[in-house]
Design a protein around this motif. Sequence first.
Motif, short mmCIF file in Angstrom:
data_model
loop_
_atom_site.label_atom_id
_atom_site.label_comp_id
_atom_site.label_asym_id
_atom_site.label_seq_id
_atom_site.Cartn_x
_atom_site.Cartn_y
_atom_site.Cartn_z
N MET A 35 35.44 44.68 24.34
CA MET A 35 35.13 43.27 24.55
C MET A 35 36.38 42.42 24.42
N ARG A 36 37.22 42.73 23.44
CA ARG A 36 38.48 42.00 23.27
C ARG A 36 39.40 42.22 24.47
N LEU A 37 39.44 43.44 24.97
CA LEU A 37 40.31 43.75 26.10
C LEU A 37 39.87 43.03 27.37
N SER A 38 38.57 42.96 27.61
CA SER A 38 38.08 42.26 28.81
C SER A 38 38.40 40.77 28.72
N ARG A 39 38.30 40.20 27.52
CA ARG A 39 38.66 38.78 27.36
C ARG A 39 40.16 38.57 27.56
N LEU A 40 40.95 39.54 27.11
CA LEU A 40 42.40 39.45 27.30
C LEU A 40 42.75 39.48 28.78
N LEU A 41 42.13 40.39 29.53
CA LEU A 41 42.40 40.46 30.97
C LEU A 41 41.89 39.22 31.68
N LEU A 42 40.75 38.71 31.26
CA LEU A 42 40.19 37.51 31.87
C LEU A 42 41.11 36.31 31.69
N SER A 43 41.82 36.27 30.58
CA SER A 43 42.72 35.15 30.31
C SER A 43 44.02 35.23 31.10
N ASP A 44 44.33 36.40 31.66
CA ASP A 44 45.57 36.57 32.43
C ASP A 44 45.36 37.67 33.46
N LEU A 45 45.03 37.25 34.70
CA LEU A 45 44.74 38.22 35.76
C LEU A 45 45.98 38.59 36.57
N SER A 46 47.16 38.30 36.02
CA SER A 46 48.40 38.67 36.69
C SER A 46 48.69 40.16 36.49
N LEU A 47 49.73 40.66 37.16
CA LEU A 47 50.13 42.05 36.98
C LEU A 47 50.58 42.31 35.55
N ILE A 48 51.25 41.32 34.95
CA ILE A 48 51.68 41.46 33.56
C ILE A 48 50.46 41.54 32.64
N LEU A 281 40.44 57.82 30.54
CA LEU A 281 41.14 56.55 30.34
C LEU A 281 41.04 55.70 31.60
N GLY A 282 41.15 56.32 32.78
CA GLY A 282 40.98 55.58 34.02
C GLY A 282 39.59 55.02 34.16
N LEU A 283 38.58 55.78 33.72
CA LEU A 283 37.20 55.27 33.77
C LEU A 283 37.03 54.06 32.86
N MET A 284 37.61 54.14 31.65
CA MET A 284 37.52 53.01 30.73
C MET A 284 38.14 51.76 31.34
N ALA A 285 39.34 51.92 31.91
CA ALA A 285 40.03 50.78 32.51
C ALA A 285 39.24 50.22 33.69
N SER A 286 38.62 51.10 34.48
CA SER A 286 37.86 50.63 35.64
C SER A 286 36.66 49.79 35.22
N VAL A 287 35.98 50.18 34.16
CA VAL A 287 34.81 49.43 33.72
C VAL A 287 35.22 48.08 33.12
N VAL A 288 36.34 48.05 32.39
CA VAL A 288 36.83 46.78 31.86
C VAL A 288 37.15 45.83 33.00
#
Length: 390
Positions: A35-48, A281-288
Amino acid sequence: MTQSRALHFLRRATDPRRASYLELFFDLAFIFALMRLSRLLLSDLSLIGAARMLVLLAALWAVWVTTAWSANWFDTGDRVTREFLVAVMFGGLLMAASVPQAFDGHALVFAVAYLAVHVGRGFAFVFVLRGHPRMWRSARIVAAFFFTGFPWIVGALISEVRLPLWALAVFADYAFTRLRWPVPVLGRSTWEELRVIGEHLAERYQQVFIVTLGELIINVGTAYSNSGFDPARSAAFVLAFVNAALLAIVYFIPREGRLGEKIDAAEAPGRLAMDVAFLHLGLMASVVATAVGDALAIEHPYGRAAPSLVAVTIGGGGLFLVARNLIAFVIDRRPPWSGLIGLAVLIALVPALLRLPPPGSVLATDLVLGAIVAARYAVMRRNDRRSGNG
């Protein structure tokens, strides 16, 4: 600790092979981390932003995997093992709590918690296994983290080089693991030392994938609950729910149920189990990524989709197919043609999706996943008819 006590501590072939309640309890910390990781990605959708999310996810996944393997090697009914699992859960929860500021003010908290989990657990296992040959397996793991711990700590202290150093560190951690922790003097572990119980690990991989889908459901449900229940958002919510259901179906049908048998029958069970763990690990990243894309489609269903939204939605679906196809190939050594075709279709649809509203990207992913499910069921029915006619 005598060798007889160490033997009592290790899991025996006659011990129950199902996951313990404490392992399922540990997964709660992983849900929070996702949940924390998805919020982190949502706050910055850039490549970085995506790179930061992947580095943190890889570190958290390493903690989950090593915990699952520890529970596979050691008797979870033993008091000492239970204490280890609780301690690791606390460390994982601390890492998850620091995720939003892991590349800012809480970098040292994340890095120290990560290293403390691995090094502390390794030292503890060396202590309880002293006098037993399996002690050296844990000793090699501890020694490896003394090499990779340096970039973790330096990256935590120097923000300018944090991302590249942490990416290097987590890559080194995975490389050391795949190479069976080769260290000076101690050598490397043999595949026999890394033998696992396939049924238990297969069940744990399945359970954590369901946990990950739970994070997607929570993210989508929260987005819909916080937005208006108008027709466009309601349609996007339905598409997102179908998305989660199709991900589960594609994951479980038809190969995943045989994973435990394949691991146990493999020449080197630990190698197959390790490769599957890395691919998860790829599956985890894909779902996030999918959770973020679905939530954005619900919150902003009108107008043309932003390139970042299409990238995270189609990227999530595409990464899922890549990882799932590779897992299927590792298990059966046969290319899953339906998955490969689906991946090509998703990539080909990107230019058109950039001209459609955001829910269009979710719909496209659903149609591709649905077609893969239909194709697999058609093959299964055809094979059943042939078997019946034979």
